[in-house]
Design an enzyme around this catalytic site. Structure first.
Site, PDB file in Angstrom:
ATOM      1  N   ASP A 187     -50.888  55.559  -2.489  1.00 53.78           N
ATOM      2  CA  ASP A 187     -51.125  55.462  -3.930  1.00 53.78           C
ATOM      3  C   ASP A 187     -49.792  55.362  -4.669  1.00 53.78           C
ATOM      4  O   ASP A 187     -48.864  56.156  -4.416  1.00 53.78           O
ATOM      5  CB  ASP A 187     -51.899  56.694  -4.411  1.00 53.78           C
ATOM      6  CG  ASP A 187     -52.349  56.564  -5.854  1.00 53.78           C
ATOM      7  OD1 ASP A 187     -53.394  55.953  -6.087  1.00 53.78           O
ATOM      8  OD2 ASP A 187     -51.633  57.080  -6.739  1.00 53.78           O
ATOM      9  N   ASN A 195     -47.622  50.541 -16.096  1.00 54.23           N
ATOM     10  CA  ASN A 195     -48.304  49.525 -16.904  1.00 54.23           C
ATOM     11  C   ASN A 195     -48.011  49.721 -18.384  1.00 54.23           C
ATOM     12  O   ASN A 195     -47.777  48.750 -19.118  1.00 54.23           O
ATOM     13  CB  ASN A 195     -49.814  49.584 -16.662  1.00 54.23           C
ATOM     14  CG  ASN A 195     -50.265  48.660 -15.553  1.00 54.23           C
ATOM     15  OD1 ASN A 195     -49.605  47.678 -15.241  1.00 54.23           O
ATOM     16  ND2 ASN A 195     -51.393  48.969 -14.941  1.00 54.23           N
ATOM     17  N   HIS A 200     -49.042  44.687 -18.241  1.00 50.89           N
ATOM     18  CA  HIS A 200     -49.943  44.444 -17.110  1.00 50.89           C
ATOM     19  C   HIS A 200     -49.455  43.329 -16.178  1.00 50.89           C
ATOM     20  O   HIS A 200     -49.736  43.363 -14.979  1.00 50.89           O
ATOM     21  CB  HIS A 200     -51.354  44.132 -17.623  1.00 50.89           C
ATOM     22  CG  HIS A 200     -52.029  45.327 -18.215  1.00 50.89           C
ATOM     23  ND1 HIS A 200     -52.534  46.349 -17.447  1.00 50.89           N
ATOM     24  CD2 HIS A 200     -52.254  45.688 -19.509  1.00 50.89           C
ATOM     25  CE1 HIS A 200     -53.051  47.287 -18.225  1.00 50.89           C
ATOM     26  NE2 HIS A 200     -52.896  46.904 -19.487  1.00 50.89           N
ATOM     27  N   ASP A 204     -49.100  43.821 -12.271  1.00 48.81           N
ATOM     28  CA  ASP A 204     -49.638  42.983 -11.189  1.00 48.81           C
ATOM     29  C   ASP A 204     -48.548  42.615 -10.188  1.00 48.81           C
ATOM     30  O   ASP A 204     -48.774  42.608  -8.969  1.00 48.81           O
ATOM     31  CB  ASP A 204     -50.264  41.716 -11.766  1.00 48.81           C
ATOM     32  CG  ASP A 204     -51.587  41.982 -12.475  1.00 48.81           C
ATOM     33  OD1 ASP A 204     -52.115  43.101 -12.344  1.00 48.81           O
ATOM     34  OD2 ASP A 204     -52.082  41.072 -13.167  1.00 48.81           O
ATOM     35  N   GLU A 231     -54.545  50.950  -7.807  1.00 43.50           N
ATOM     36  CA  GLU A 231     -53.180  50.978  -7.279  1.00 43.50           C
ATOM     37  C   GLU A 231     -53.118  51.662  -5.922  1.00 43.50           C
ATOM     38  O   GLU A 231     -52.061  52.116  -5.493  1.00 43.50           O
ATOM     39  CB  GLU A 231     -52.251  51.711  -8.256  1.00 43.50           C
ATOM     40  CG  GLU A 231     -52.522  53.185  -8.427  1.00 43.50           C
ATOM     41  CD  GLU A 231     -53.560  53.505  -9.497  1.00 43.50           C
ATOM     42  OE1 GLU A 231     -53.554  54.650  -9.988  1.00 43.50           O
ATOM     43  OE2 GLU A 231     -54.360  52.625  -9.853  1.00 43.50           O
TER      44      GLU A 231
END
Length: 326
Positions: A187, A195, A200, A204, A231
């Site tokens: 994680d 973010n 965003h 990504d 994530e």
């Protein structure tokens, strides 16, 4: 008159009382893009000219042969099963099957064959008409669509559907041989902050970078790297014990840290890091954990411990799962 019956009449009797009608059917047979064959007593008695263009086969050379030499050897059981059912009378109507064939140049193509037999009153097969079609492009498209259905669109790793399938398959293999397997959950630490800070699009890109780092550790055919959700990523590792799993998990953690992706919101580290939970299942007599569900729960619990312990670290659990040795 059906096409199969018309072809059968033409190939058995040639031109008859209705030359105009037979000429039409002969034109259909000889100009068809499919390969049309007549089989009697298990051997080809007619092969249409399209065999050369479609598969590189010489029609004349095929006459008198069984055609078995044209089938890709691993697919021979498919044909043998189809023939056995037809000879036994289990299947009396048109039959369709797909298998790979060896072309004249040695390459392989996927073929789809529609077969229909005419039988005597006692059920014995008198002759069979085959219509063979090249379906290589269709199979390739089906395989691509199948792959896409099991791939995460953002990262290119396997998706959750693939994870569920591989986890079950790996556990069944572990049970068969009484061995070990491991699950690693990864994680990204404080990803929401990432973010919020960078947007965003950058998020990504971060996911793709971490996915690439994680994916390198699925090194064997029995291993799988996937995007588990959001994530979070996962590694399913077959034939892997506790020590090897822990060592590999630490390598994953280190590989992500050395990406040096800036992350101001990640405490004092200032770069993207991951927390890692490892669970190893050992199939042994006397085990009581329900599998593979317990493996996921154990890995998730280890991941929680890694986060609670300060993040950017690895925690481990070990399970003994039921194994009935025969």
């Amino acid at each position: 008159m059906s096409l199969f019956k018309a072809i059968g009449r033409l190939l058995r009797f040639g031109l008859a009382k209705r030359p105009d009608e037979d000429m039409i059917f002969r034109s259909i047979v000889e100009q068809s893009g499919d390969v049309i064959c007549h089989v009697s007593d298990g051997r080809f008695t007619y092969v249409s000219p399209s065999a050369k263009a479609v598969f590189g086969w010489s029609p004349d050379a095929m006459i008198g042969s069984t055609g078995f030499e044209l089938i890709y050897e691993p697919d021979l059981p498919i044909l043998e099963e189809v023939l056995a059912r037809r000879v036994s009378g289990e299947e009396v109507g048109p039959v369709r099957h797909q298998l790979r064939v060896v072309c004249g140049d040695g390459s392989l193509k996927w073929s789809e064959t529609s077969a229909r037999s005419e039988r005597a009153a006692n059920g014995k097969i008198l002759h069979t008409i085959l219509v063979i079609r090249d379906v290589s492009d269709r199979k390739r498209l089906e395989e691509e669509l199948e792959a896409l259905a099991h791939k995460d669109g953002l990262t290119g790793l396997a998706n959750r559907r693939s994870f569920d399938r591989m986890l079950e398959r790996s556990w069944q293999q572990t049970l068969r041989v009484g061995s070990e397997m491991a699950l690693i959950l990864i994680d990204i630490d404080h990803f929401k902050r990432f973010n919020d800070s960078y947007g965003h699009q950058a998020g990504d890109d971060c996911l793709r970078a971490v996915a690439a780092a994680v994916g390198r550790f699925a090194r064997r055919p029995g291993d799988l790297a996937c995007r588990y959700g959001g994530e979070e990523f996962a590694l399913v590792l077959s034939e892997t014990g506790p020590f090897a799993a822990l060592e590999l998990a630490e390598e994953v953690r280190s590989a992500v840290a050395t990406l040096n992706v800036p992350h101001e919101g990640n405490s004092t580290r200032g770069r993207v890091t991951v927390s890692v939970g490892v669970a190893t299942a050992i199939a042994r007599a006397g085990g009581s954990f329900r599998m593979p569900e317990s493996l996921v729960q154990a890995a998730d619990h280890a991941l929680y411990k890694a986060k609670a312990g300060g993040r950017n670290r690895v925690e481990q659990s070990v399970l003994i799962a039921p194994f009935n040795q025969k």
